[in-house]
Design a protein around this motif. Sequence first.
Motif, mmCIF file in Angstrom:
data_model
loop_
_atom_site.group_PDB
_atom_site.id
_atom_site.type_symbol
_atom_site.label_atom_id
_atom_site.label_comp_id
_atom_site.label_asym_id
_atom_site.label_seq_id
_atom_site.Cartn_x
_atom_site.Cartn_y
_atom_site.Cartn_z
ATOM 1 N N UNK A 227 0.823 -1.201 0.000
ATOM 2 C CA UNK A 227 0.000 0.000 0.000
ATOM 3 C C UNK A 227 0.863 1.259 0.000
ATOM 4 N N UNK A 228 0.480 2.209 -0.888
ATOM 5 C CA UNK A 228 1.154 3.503 -0.940
ATOM 6 C C UNK A 228 0.411 4.544 -0.125
ATOM 7 N N UNK A 229 -0.810 4.208 0.324
ATOM 8 C CA UNK A 229 -1.586 5.177 1.109
ATOM 9 C C UNK A 229 -0.998 5.311 2.505
ATOM 10 N N UNK A 230 -0.921 6.524 3.043
ATOM 11 C CA UNK A 230 -0.363 6.722 4.385
ATOM 12 C C UNK A 230 -1.215 6.071 5.462
ATOM 13 N N UNK A 231 -0.556 5.625 6.511
ATOM 14 C CA UNK A 231 -1.238 5.165 7.715
ATOM 15 C C UNK A 231 -0.349 5.512 8.913
ATOM 16 N N UNK A 232 -0.885 5.308 10.124
ATOM 17 C CA UNK A 232 -0.132 5.559 11.355
ATOM 18 C C UNK A 232 0.318 7.025 11.442
ATOM 19 N N UNK A 233 -0.574 7.931 11.087
ATOM 20 C CA UNK A 233 -0.248 9.360 11.048
ATOM 21 C C UNK A 233 -0.170 9.907 12.477
ATOM 22 N N UNK A 234 0.876 10.671 12.770
ATOM 23 C CA UNK A 234 0.972 11.301 14.083
ATOM 24 C C UNK A 234 1.815 12.566 14.015
ATOM 25 N N UNK A 235 1.603 13.429 15.000
ATOM 26 C CA UNK A 235 2.264 14.728 15.077
ATOM 27 C C UNK A 235 3.301 14.742 16.184
ATOM 28 N N UNK A 236 4.249 15.647 16.066
ATOM 29 C CA UNK A 236 5.154 15.973 17.174
ATOM 30 C C UNK A 236 5.598 17.417 17.000
ATOM 31 N N UNK A 237 6.005 17.998 18.112
ATOM 32 C CA UNK A 237 6.482 19.379 18.076
ATOM 33 C C UNK A 237 8.000 19.361 17.945
ATOM 34 N N UNK B 12 -3.870 14.551 15.890
ATOM 35 C CA UNK B 12 -4.505 15.824 16.245
ATOM 36 C C UNK B 12 -3.732 16.621 17.285
ATOM 37 N N UNK B 13 -2.802 15.960 17.998
ATOM 38 C CA UNK B 13 -2.034 16.608 19.063
ATOM 39 C C UNK B 13 -0.567 16.217 18.935
ATOM 40 N N UNK B 14 0.357 17.117 19.273
ATOM 41 C CA UNK B 14 1.748 16.674 19.352
ATOM 42 C C UNK B 14 1.892 15.578 20.404
ATOM 43 N N UNK B 15 2.402 14.432 19.970
ATOM 44 C CA UNK B 15 2.479 13.224 20.798
ATOM 45 C C UNK B 15 3.946 13.040 21.161
#
Length: 378
Positions: free
Chosen positions: A29-39, A196-199
């Motif tokens: 799969x080329x579609x993104x998964x496991x998306x997350x943010x950080x500061x 949705x939040x920096x993790x």
Amino acid sequence: MRPLCPCWSCCCLLLVFSLGVLGTPVAPKAAPEQVHLSYPGEPGAMTVTWTTWVPTPSEVQFGLQLAGPLPLRAQGTFSPFVDGGALRRKLYIHRVTLRGLLPGVQYVYRCGSSQGWSRRFRFRALKNGPHWSPRLAVFGDLGADNPKAFPRLRRDTQKGMYDAVLHVGDFAYNMDQDNARVGDKFMRLIEPVAASLPYMTCPGNHEERYNFSNYKARFSMPGNNEGLWYSWDLGPAHIISFSTEVYFFLNYGRHLVERQFHWLENDLQKANKNRAARPWIITMGHRPMYCSNADLDDCTWHESKVRKGLRGKFYGLEDLFYKYGVDLQLWAHEHSYERLWPIYNYQVFNGSREMPYTNPRGPVHIITGSAGCEERLT
């Protein structure tokens, strides 16, 4: 010879069809998964990290509107990660840092490439400067199985109750298991919160396999120490994340204990000089110095390694943190919640009998390791 009954013919057809489907190889799969943010530690910035199963370009499209085109673009890089398990599974980890964000403003984004896009997510850029009061969700020891606290965490995130998450070590139980498929499962689990939040994270003992490789690859923390130790400013607080695990997994190098200790001292010196702007110094590390749990963990020993250092005298952290006036020390590892009076060297240093936490003369320790996992609670 009797003819086959109609139902038997159908069964044969179904069986052949099923075998045909099962025999078809599934395209990666080329579609993104496991998306997350950080500061990333830079005001007006946010880093987006995600996984694909084939190499693709790394782009984030973002803007202010929930619907319609997303006019802003940012490009980044990807790096292959090969898990240390028998199958040597390969993932591609993408990182893109968004810059020039307006403080406190909500953005909508999606990540990926023309080969596949994620769904749209929302986040609010962190406010700048010290004159605001951040709201933090703080916990450790959250598993892919039995993640008891997660439904509440997800609801609270959707209500906009937090500005950031501090996950104080131990993820998934364990990210490396089943050739890192448990790590994939966990990163998909936390996506509704972490996208949705920096993790923000620190390593725990359950990240140890293959020299913490799953932890280092999957999270994007500030600094250049692979997320093992770093610091950042948030509102009136200077937050320091470090690894207690360097004291226990010496097979990866005793030099890490010394390197981290000197980095911590240097960082604390700078933070102490900046008290007028940021009066709070907060640390987060996985294994606590003190606890009252009925087990044989390090914190139950009078001279714990984290507190007193190697062989009870080298690179201990309690004296260091006390010397530079750390206000709050966040821990996990024990599957319980525990708050101590202000304490140093087994002595209580309350501010006063009536108001123990007002101007205390020692740091306050909080253990919060009961987020939910497959192991027992204490």
